[in-house]
Structures are given as structure tokens and as C-alpha cells.
Motif scaffolding. Sequence first.
Motif, PDB file in Angstrom:
ATOM      1  N   LYS A 274       0.844  -1.204   0.000  1.00  0.00           N
ATOM      2  CA  LYS A 274       0.000   0.000   0.000  1.00  0.00           C
ATOM      3  C   LYS A 274       0.875   1.248   0.000  1.00  0.00           C
ATOM      4  CE  LYS A 274      -3.354   2.374   3.000  1.00  0.00           C
ATOM      5  NZ  LYS A 274      -2.460   3.320   3.713  1.00  0.00           N
ATOM      6  N   HIS A 275       1.927   1.238   0.804  1.00  0.00           N
ATOM      7  CA  HIS A 275       2.828   2.384   0.874  1.00  0.00           C
ATOM      8  C   HIS A 275       3.521   2.641  -0.458  1.00  0.00           C
ATOM      9  CE1 HIS A 275       3.208   2.015   5.534  1.00  0.00           C
ATOM     10  NE2 HIS A 275       2.064   2.536   5.145  1.00  0.00           N
ATOM     11  N   LYS A 276       3.905   1.573  -1.155  1.00  0.00           N
ATOM     12  CA  LYS A 276       4.533   1.738  -2.469  1.00  0.00           C
ATOM     13  C   LYS A 276       3.596   2.426  -3.442  1.00  0.00           C
ATOM     14  CE  LYS A 276       7.670  -2.252  -2.118  1.00  0.00           C
ATOM     15  NZ  LYS A 276       7.953  -3.618  -2.620  1.00  0.00           N
ATOM     16  N   ARG A 277       2.316   2.023  -3.413  1.00  0.00           N
ATOM     17  CA  ARG A 277       1.339   2.645  -4.301  1.00  0.00           C
ATOM     18  C   ARG A 277       1.145   4.118  -3.958  1.00  0.00           C
ATOM     19  NH1 ARG A 277      -1.072  -2.384  -3.573  1.00  0.00           N
ATOM     20  NH2 ARG A 277      -2.382  -1.584  -1.910  1.00  0.00           N
ATOM     21  N   GLU A 278       1.102   4.418  -2.661  1.00  0.00           N
ATOM     22  CA  GLU A 278       0.912   5.801  -2.247  1.00  0.00           C
ATOM     23  C   GLU A 278       2.092   6.667  -2.667  1.00  0.00           C
ATOM     24  OE1 GLU A 278       0.132   5.850   1.918  1.00  0.00           O
ATOM     25  OE2 GLU A 278      -1.964   5.211   1.691  1.00  0.00           O
ATOM     26  N   ILE A 279       3.302   6.134  -2.541  1.00  0.00           N
ATOM     27  CA  ILE A 279       4.496   6.882  -2.941  1.00  0.00           C
ATOM     28  C   ILE A 279       4.499   7.119  -4.443  1.00  0.00           C
ATOM     29  CG2 ILE A 279       7.009   6.707  -3.215  1.00  0.00           C
ATOM     30  CD1 ILE A 279       7.072   5.449  -0.406  1.00  0.00           C
ATOM     31  N   ARG A 280       4.112   6.091  -5.196  1.00  0.00           N
ATOM     32  CA  ARG A 280       4.063   6.240  -6.652  1.00  0.00           C
ATOM     33  C   ARG A 280       3.067   7.318  -7.043  1.00  0.00           C
ATOM     34  NH1 ARG A 280       6.878   5.976 -11.252  1.00  0.00           N
ATOM     35  NH2 ARG A 280       5.413   6.088 -12.975  1.00  0.00           N
ATOM     36  N   ARG A 281       1.908   7.312  -6.405  1.00  0.00           N
ATOM     37  CA  ARG A 281       0.896   8.317  -6.713  1.00  0.00           C
ATOM     38  C   ARG A 281       1.376   9.710  -6.315  1.00  0.00           C
ATOM     39  NH1 ARG A 281      -5.079   7.196  -4.686  1.00  0.00           N
ATOM     40  NH2 ARG A 281      -4.057   7.218  -2.647  1.00  0.00           N
ATOM     41  N   PHE A 282       2.038   9.819  -5.173  1.00  0.00           N
ATOM     42  CA  PHE A 282       2.539  11.105  -4.712  1.00  0.00           C
ATOM     43  C   PHE A 282       3.587  11.652  -5.681  1.00  0.00           C
ATOM     44  CE2 PHE A 282       5.019  14.089  -2.269  1.00  0.00           C
ATOM     45  CZ  PHE A 282       4.083  14.721  -1.459  1.00  0.00           C
ATOM     46  N   ARG A 283       4.517  10.791  -6.108  1.00  0.00           N
ATOM     47  CA  ARG A 283       5.550  11.216  -7.058  1.00  0.00           C
ATOM     48  C   ARG A 283       4.909  11.699  -8.369  1.00  0.00           C
ATOM     49  NH1 ARG A 283      10.913   9.634  -6.230  1.00  0.00           N
ATOM     50  NH2 ARG A 283      11.255   9.903  -8.470  1.00  0.00           N
ATOM     51  N   THR A 284       3.919  10.938  -8.839  1.00  0.00           N
ATOM     52  CA  THR A 284       3.248  11.317 -10.081  1.00  0.00           C
ATOM     53  C   THR A 284       2.568  12.671  -9.942  1.00  0.00           C
ATOM     54  OG1 THR A 284       2.882   9.005 -10.703  1.00  0.00           O
ATOM     55  CG2 THR A 284       1.429  10.646 -11.709  1.00  0.00           C
ATOM     56  N   ASP A 285       1.891  12.893  -8.820  1.00  0.00           N
ATOM     57  CA  ASP A 285       1.225  14.173  -8.601  1.00  0.00           C
ATOM     58  C   ASP A 285       2.224  15.321  -8.544  1.00  0.00           C
ATOM     59  OD1 ASP A 285      -1.239  13.011  -8.591  1.00  0.00           O
ATOM     60  OD2 ASP A 285      -1.468  12.975  -6.413  1.00  0.00           O
ATOM     61  N   GLU A 286       3.354  15.094  -7.878  1.00  0.00           N
ATOM     62  CA  GLU A 286       4.361  16.144  -7.778  1.00  0.00           C
ATOM     63  C   GLU A 286       4.963  16.481  -9.141  1.00  0.00           C
ATOM     64  OE1 GLU A 286       5.695  18.326  -5.265  1.00  0.00           O
ATOM     65  OE2 GLU A 286       3.636  17.764  -4.842  1.00  0.00           O
ATOM     66  N   LEU A 287       5.232  15.459  -9.933  1.00  0.00           N
ATOM     67  CA  LEU A 287       5.754  15.702 -11.279  1.00  0.00           C
ATOM     68  C   LEU A 287       4.724  16.440 -12.129  1.00  0.00           C
ATOM     69  CD1 LEU A 287       7.648  12.354 -11.968  1.00  0.00           C
ATOM     70  CD2 LEU A 287       8.665  14.643 -11.905  1.00  0.00           C
ATOM     71  N   ARG A 288       3.483  16.062 -12.017  1.00  0.00           N
ATOM     72  CA  ARG A 288       2.435  16.758 -12.773  1.00  0.00           C
ATOM     73  C   ARG A 288       2.329  18.215 -12.338  1.00  0.00           C
ATOM     74  NH1 ARG A 288      -1.958  11.828 -12.517  1.00  0.00           N
ATOM     75  NH2 ARG A 288      -1.452  10.877 -14.537  1.00  0.00           N
ATOM     76  N   ASN A 289       2.412  18.462 -11.033  1.00  0.00           N
ATOM     77  CA  ASN A 289       2.396  19.844 -10.549  1.00  0.00           C
ATOM     78  C   ASN A 289       3.541  20.643 -11.152  1.00  0.00           C
ATOM     79  OD1 ASN A 289       0.132  19.962  -8.907  1.00  0.00           O
ATOM     80  ND2 ASN A 289       1.198  19.147  -7.133  1.00  0.00           N
ATOM     81  N   GLY A 290       4.731  20.017 -11.163  1.00  0.00           N
ATOM     82  CA  GLY A 290       5.895  20.696 -11.704  1.00  0.00           C
ATOM     83  C   GLY A 290       5.758  20.997 -13.189  1.00  0.00           C
ATOM     84  N   LEU A 291       5.279  20.033 -13.949  1.00  0.00           N
ATOM     85  CA  LEU A 291       5.108  20.233 -15.393  1.00  0.00           C
ATOM     86  C   LEU A 291       4.018  21.262 -15.679  1.00  0.00           C
ATOM     87  CD1 LEU A 291       5.519  16.604 -16.787  1.00  0.00           C
ATOM     88  CD2 LEU A 291       7.238  18.405 -16.523  1.00  0.00           C
ATOM     89  N   THR A 292       3.038  21.363 -14.788  1.00  0.00           N
ATOM     90  CA  THR A 292       2.023  22.416 -14.923  1.00  0.00           C
ATOM     91  C   THR A 292       2.665  23.790 -14.792  1.00  0.00           C
ATOM     92  OG1 THR A 292       0.282  20.981 -14.045  1.00  0.00           O
ATOM     93  CG2 THR A 292      -0.106  23.349 -13.946  1.00  0.00           C
ATOM     94  N   GLU A 293       3.634  23.916 -13.882  1.00  0.00           N
ATOM     95  CA  GLU A 293       4.373  25.182 -13.738  1.00  0.00           C
ATOM     96  C   GLU A 293       5.127  25.510 -15.020  1.00  0.00           C
ATOM     97  OE1 GLU A 293       4.653  27.458 -11.309  1.00  0.00           O
ATOM     98  OE2 GLU A 293       3.122  26.448 -10.113  1.00  0.00           O
TER      99      GLU A 293
END
Length: 363
Positions: A274-293
Motif C-alpha cells: 500500500k505504501h509503495k502505491r501511495e508513494i508512486r501516486r505522490f511522485r506522479t502528482d508532484e511531477l504533474r504539478n511541476g510540469l504544470t508550472e
Amino acid sequence: MTSVWDSVLGQDRAVDHLQHSVVNPVHAYLLVGPEGCGKEEAARALAGVLLAGNDDNSDRNNDMAVRGTHPDIHEVKREGASILKDQAEEVIKIASTTPKEGNRKAIIMHEVHLMQPSAAARLLKTVEEPPTGVFFVMLAEQVDESLVTIASRCMTIHFGPLDPAVIEHVLTSEGVKLDVAAVAAKSAHGSLTRGRLLAADKQLAHRREFFANIPRRIDGTGATVAAIVEQILSLIDDSVAPLQQRHEQEIVDTEKTLALMGVKRGGKKALEDKHKREIRRFRTDELRNGLTEVASVYRDELARNEHIHRPEGYVTAIHRLHEAMRRLGLNVNEAILLRDLIWSLPSPSADAALQFVLEGSHE
């Protein structure tokens, strides 16, 4: 009198549906919405009202429901990567037992979108015709094909992502500084859970500034692209730290609980998955936030400068950035995706220099 529904923030439409439904309650509810949108709080409030017969926050049933301590409100969370048939059997047993207090009980099932088809099939009859006084409250992030049959037996209530203003208000009320809360809320994608994590992330503003400066650093060399990608991945690695700290505490708490129950092993592997999935989702969200910038830099440049030498290159860059955001959800190699993306992006600095030269040659 305060209402138990007050614990559900920013979801007035969904709460209104639930308030009307409890006048003549149905046997099963399905609350659908993204992680951190407030559906968990709504499920506990709903369960409390079903048992108490009122929404008074001071009522003992409602108070225990909100705190997750009511003996006749059972919360079921998956024990592995998904809800399996064995766990569905346990739910059926819970439904068949007599309530400890009163004549009603509620079963809250989390993440039913991760329920295996065999488990859904086993549970279907009980959800469709539960024992008298038993109510199901199911939570899902989406209704996919495997959940359609279960959903057809439930009253479905939809929850949307939280408005950033709601998240910002909650964070400031919890003592987060206004400027930090504003940035965290904007980057939370409608999730209060994510907003709280970001509010504890001291490097958030630095990451946003770093991504916004990427177009200005591009100079057409592979060395610069490689350096940018390496720095991005390092920043994302650092951003996961607060989440990893929370995971470490969850593991400690789980081991303590298992020890008290006399269980030597069990659950830890599922928790790690479960933690691995949460980390993967968090990383994806952070990268998407960055690319939005990054995309906003090109968008602002198009709006600000009508003399850009090749405006179609900026439009293409924005499309490529959004396509990269989409592909991040496909479990791609982050480094390769970022390298190819950044290599393809235009340089506003180089374009400004070229524009200056062209204007000088026409004088």
C-alpha cells in the motif's frame, strides 16, 4: 446545536443528498470520490445518523461514530492489495451478528474499487438483502466494471475534489501559515490529505520555483537537459520524505496492534505494498504539478509577447507537457520521459535573443 455533518467540509451537495436520504434510509450507500475529498468523514457521519436517528454532534452515537469508536460501526479496510473473497466472508459474518447496542449497525467498507470480482460476487447477496437493521456504507474512488453490479444495489452519492479555498481554510485553522497553506492547497488536487502532507513539506515553494525556471535554463545542450532531469528527480525524492515518515509510523502502529492481538506475523507485507502505491501516486502528482508550472511559463509568454519568433513552438510545447502528464499515469520510466520532454522544449531566452537580433537587422 452543532451537526455531525459539520465534519464534512466543502461537499454541500453530497451532504444535502445524504441528509435527505436518511429520512427514509436505504440499506446500502456508495460514496464515490477521489482520495482526501471528505467521503470518509461523510461515511462516519452517515453511519452515526443512521444509528442515532438524529444529527446532533453531542449525541453519544454520533460522537463515537465520528471518532471511529462506536461498537456497532465496523470499518473494513483491505488487508492486501485488494479486498479478497476471504475478507468478504468476514464482512458477511459481521453483518449476521446482533448489534451490541440498539437495533442497528453500520458497516463502512473502504476502497471497494479494489475489491476482487470473486469478493464482490460473494458479497452481493448480503448487500442486496442485508439482515434487518444492517446498513452498508461503501467508499470508492471510481466505479469500474467490477463494481457496477454492487453499485446497482446502492444509493450512489458523488463527491468532487475539494476547492483549494476549503483546503487552505482547514490548513490555516490547524496552524499552518497562510502563505504555506495557499501553496499547499493549490497543489493538493482537491485532496485535504495531500494538502496536509504538502503543508509539512518545507521544500514545496523551492520546487515550484525550480520548475518555473526550467524553460529559461534550456540552451539546446544534452548536458543541461541531463542536469535538469537529475535535479528534478532529486527534488521529487526529497518531497516524498514526509509521506515516508508517516508510513514508518503506520508500520510501528500496526506492529503494536498485531502484538496486542497475539499475532506474530501478518499485514506488514500488505501495508508495504500500500505504501509503495501511495508513494508512486505522490511522485506522479508532484511531477504533474511541476510540469504544470513549466506549461504556465510558455502560456504566459504567449499571452505577454505577441512578437515571439515561433509561437507555434510554444503551443506544441504546452501540448507535449500535457501529454507527458497523462503518460505519467502509465507507470513509465520517469527519467526517460523527462529527458525526451525537456529536450523537445523551446528556450524563451534564445527566442528573445533571436528576436532582438532580427529587430536590429531591420533598423
